[in-house]
Design a protein around this motif. Sequence first.
Motif, short mmCIF file in Angstrom:
data_model
loop_
_atom_site.label_atom_id
_atom_site.label_comp_id
_atom_site.label_asym_id
_atom_site.label_seq_id
_atom_site.Cartn_x
_atom_site.Cartn_y
_atom_site.Cartn_z
N UNK A 470 2.93 36.33 -4.09
CA UNK A 470 1.87 37.17 -3.52
C UNK A 470 1.93 37.22 -2.00
N UNK A 471 1.35 38.26 -1.46
CA UNK A 471 1.15 38.31 -0.01
C UNK A 471 0.17 37.21 0.39
N UNK A 472 0.00 37.07 1.66
CA UNK A 472 -0.89 36.01 2.15
C UNK A 472 -2.30 36.12 1.60
N UNK A 473 -2.90 34.96 1.44
CA UNK A 473 -4.26 34.89 0.90
C UNK A 473 -5.24 35.06 2.05
N UNK A 474 -6.06 36.06 1.98
CA UNK A 474 -7.00 36.34 3.06
C UNK A 474 -8.23 35.44 2.91
N UNK A 491 -4.42 35.55 -11.53
CA UNK A 491 -3.70 36.82 -11.70
C UNK A 491 -3.08 37.30 -10.39
N UNK A 492 -3.36 36.57 -9.31
CA UNK A 492 -2.80 36.95 -8.01
C UNK A 492 -2.07 35.78 -7.34
N UNK A 493 -1.96 34.68 -8.04
CA UNK A 493 -1.40 33.47 -7.45
C UNK A 493 0.12 33.46 -7.57
N UNK A 494 0.73 32.62 -6.76
CA UNK A 494 2.18 32.40 -6.91
C UNK A 494 2.42 31.81 -8.30
N UNK A 495 3.43 32.34 -8.98
CA UNK A 495 3.71 31.84 -10.33
C UNK A 495 5.22 31.80 -10.54
N UNK A 496 5.66 30.68 -11.06
CA UNK A 496 7.07 30.57 -11.46
C UNK A 496 7.10 30.46 -12.98
N UNK A 497 7.80 31.36 -13.58
CA UNK A 497 7.82 31.42 -15.05
C UNK A 497 9.26 31.27 -15.53
N UNK A 498 9.45 30.39 -16.49
CA UNK A 498 10.75 30.32 -17.15
C UNK A 498 10.52 30.56 -18.64
N UNK A 499 11.45 31.24 -19.25
CA UNK A 499 11.23 31.58 -20.66
C UNK A 499 12.55 31.68 -21.40
N UNK A 500 12.47 31.47 -22.67
CA UNK A 500 13.64 31.57 -23.52
C UNK A 500 13.23 32.03 -24.90
#
Lengths: 711, 317
Positions: A470-474, A491-500
């Motif tokens: 995401x862009x910077x958090x205001x 729903x606006x946060x940084x998220x790292x997703x791995x999937x298989x």
Amino acid sequence: MEQRSHKLSIAVATILLAAGSGVRAEEAAAPDTSAWACKKCTFAQGYTADAEIGAGWLDDSSAKFGDYTGLDEDGAYVVANAAGGVVLESGYHLDYELLDLGLDSRAASIEGGKQGAYEFGLSYDRIPRRLSDTGETIFSGSDDLSLPGGWVRAGSTAGMTALGTSLRPVDVGYDRDRYGANGRFFFGDQWTFGLDYKRDERSGTRPRYGSFGSVSTEMLRPIDDSTDRINADVRYQGKHWFAQLGYFASIYDTKAAGFQFDNPYNAAAPGGDAGRMSLEPDNLYNEVAVSFGWFGLPWNMAVTASAAMGQGSQETGFNPYTINPNVAVDALPFGDLDGDISVTRADLAVSARPLDRLRLRGSAAYDERDNDSRQGTFTSIVHTDLFPIVDDRVNAVYGYERTRLNGSADFDVYDDLAIGVGGEWRNTDRTGSALEVSGEEVLDGWGRVQFRPSGYLGIVAKGGVEERDPDGYDVNVAAGFGQNPLMRKFNQAYRYRSYGELLTNVAVGSLPLSLGASVFYGDDSYLQSDLGLDSGLDRRYGVDLNWTVNEKIAAYATLGREKIDSRTRGSSTFTSADWVGHVQDDFETYGAGVNAQFTDKIGVNLDYNYGSGHSRTRITGAGGGNFPVVTSELSSFKAAMTYGFSERTDLRLTWWYETLKTSDWSYNAQPAAMPTVLGLGVDPYNYDVNYVTLSMSYRFGGPKATEAEAE
Amino acid sequence: MKLPQALPRGLLLIGLGLGPMLAFAGVPENAPNAGAPYSAKGADTCLTCHEDPEVVDLFHTAHAQPNDARTPFGKGGLQCEACHGPGGNHAKRVKKGESRPSMIKFGRTADTPVGVQNAMCLGCHEKTAVANWHMGPHDVNSVSCAACHDSHKAKDAVLARATQPDVCYTCHVAERSQFQKVYAHPVRQGKLACSDCHAPHGTVAQKQLVRATVNDTCYECHAEKRGPLLWEHQPVTEDCSTCHAPHGSSNPGMVKLRGPLLCQSCHSQQGHPSFGYGPSGLPGNAAPATALALGNCMNCHSQVHGSNHPSGSSLTR
């Protein structure tokens, strides 16, 4: 320069012609079909009709069982179904189907037309929503909910001494009646005009809470609305391309855009004896779209593109700030929102096979929601018809521009082995006001291996990672909402997703038996969120087995399991995280069935499905602990036996046994179980029902059963 | 040499138009009967042997409409060979010991490559309902049209709302489980089919949805949520699936996570939104928490989809 352009054009034209004619050379000449009389073709002609009539008996009442099925009250039901049609040699045809006419889930449809000239259809479908039948309310009325005479107000539910004598049972739910009409007209091979109209009408109630300060009441809000939807399109179809112009409209109209309700508690402020709630207002949406497609281009390329522009509006007049006569309020900044949403969309998709073993795909999509609704300063907000709040509020408007680019390449390493890679870039720019995060970028990359040595075995394995940045958090905007600065909305946060994912299809031809199996694993980590959703883990697997024992017996078995874990961090002290919520949802299912035609006269169908869910919530930190496990257990068994009474007459006996047991700490059968919330006292869902039907069906027209079998 | 102005552009147009046309007709090169002659009498040749009920049921389907020239059995149509390819060799007398030349066959276990099967279907259907077939996961995963459709059956199971899900579940096995959850759309009850929300023939939209976005797909039935509203709940305007699990959930309202934790995944304001609500706040204990049982946060903030009330900024009215 111009000369070079000309030569380039000639070169391209030559390549295209060569590419085309090269393939063409491999093909047989188109045959002369003038002598293909099709004398043995038994085209449908004449009429056929099946009618079923009988009776059913349900041994117990249950809203949950009756939800969507219409089987909510114990007692007798009429079994009435019919289907049939007529086809004339000239190509005119008419088909109809009448389903469950004796139930509240009845449906009917008629389709007809002239082959190759036009088609039309009419349909009706009732969808019964039966939300609960164990609740009780003190209110009477529909859009003005009044307390009973002699009601004793109190500061909490415990003091409502007239509650016991004032409660009356209520069934909660509504019916959705869906009407449809459609037509499609063909003008030659190229032009098609289509029109599709649908109308939904809903009437009934559903629960809605209304509060006064820190106390609340569960009530029945009215539902009395309709939605009209129109889809119209005109399409031109060339030999290798098409163009389409479409129009879509949605008109939502409600007669229940709000309701008033008495306060069953002691009014915490003078005049706070009643409140008024707004419900969903009317809205209107129109959209015009064009789409194109080109196919059979060089390198087996296919190109599609579309663009759409839409406009939505909402102009329902506002309620007053409050109906509390003791609260002095300013004038509203305007009398209605003059809601105005503009939608713009466009997409382009290209697929190509430049080499026999290489498939390329790419797409781009743009989607914009522009909110041009009025904004104003609301200076006399009275949250719950008690006290005006001290600060002014400006209504925020939200919009976005979303862009998505997607590309993939699949390469057949061998005839039975393919590998693929792909990626997607998504960008969201939020427009409007009061945005904590003004945009985000998502990058998704994946790889795939497919092993398919024959139609009898196929294995697909896919895995990938996705990063949402995401862009910077205001912080200033967040502070305006009173948010803890460490919170990152999930729903606006940084998220790292791995999937298989692993998909398998196996068929054993000699039995024949087929098996489908899938496994999925998804892991979400919100690595930059000190507060809010911290992680999510999703695991699923399932197996589906089908066995055609012989021409007359087929069986299946299934099983599935899903486990979803999540973790949320919070801060009671408005500093750093001091509690964590852990949720583990576990759901598993089993099923099996057999369909057998034991003799020419006797057919049997058996189905059993079982589903079991366990949801465990645990809070660690101050005041933490384990919540009671939320459970559900569904067993559903259906048996049907058909006996061929005569060539045209069947006797059918069915038995449907279903039981659902749930426990859920959210629900409590006592309306006054909570001092600050007067509920409807709805029980967790529990039922145990048997539904038995006996019916006779008769087949009109067409060949007799024995004739058909002999043929 | 100076070329006339119009010639190269004209040739380019011809190339663009004719090249694809030439390339498109007929059966794929790797079809088992590519290059074979067509039969002498069309369907009458085929039906001499293939007279089984499951074959001739075709004549009660949309593919066999003699008055519709667009169908294989319309005027000038190639009848059975429109889909199965030229059968001239297949129909010939076969010498003892020789195997009969193969035709294009359809189905999950057919020995005809999936690409060939699908090319035959797309030859007619690509310009209509399946224009984006090549963009969809079914094409990516080499799913044949006949894996789902039985075009010889008068009642193709995948085209009927009540029977369609069972066809989809043969591969999408996890979804069968999900729709058995306590809170789910009425797929199990036969009132909603997978294709009411998903476009199985491919689309540019995410998750193969029938409309361009998640929300537009939901508005097909839930038009009352379209708005716009005076006080909007920001995630609601973007994506319903932020909070809802459309294939089913163990939580009321088909939400992904039970409140108040769902709400607390975004809201941390000082006071009641930020408290960690443990089981001691359940009814029956000394101090039940207003935000825990029944509608949890929605006991007060019941207008969670947005409010059109001037005093609805906190979504209570």
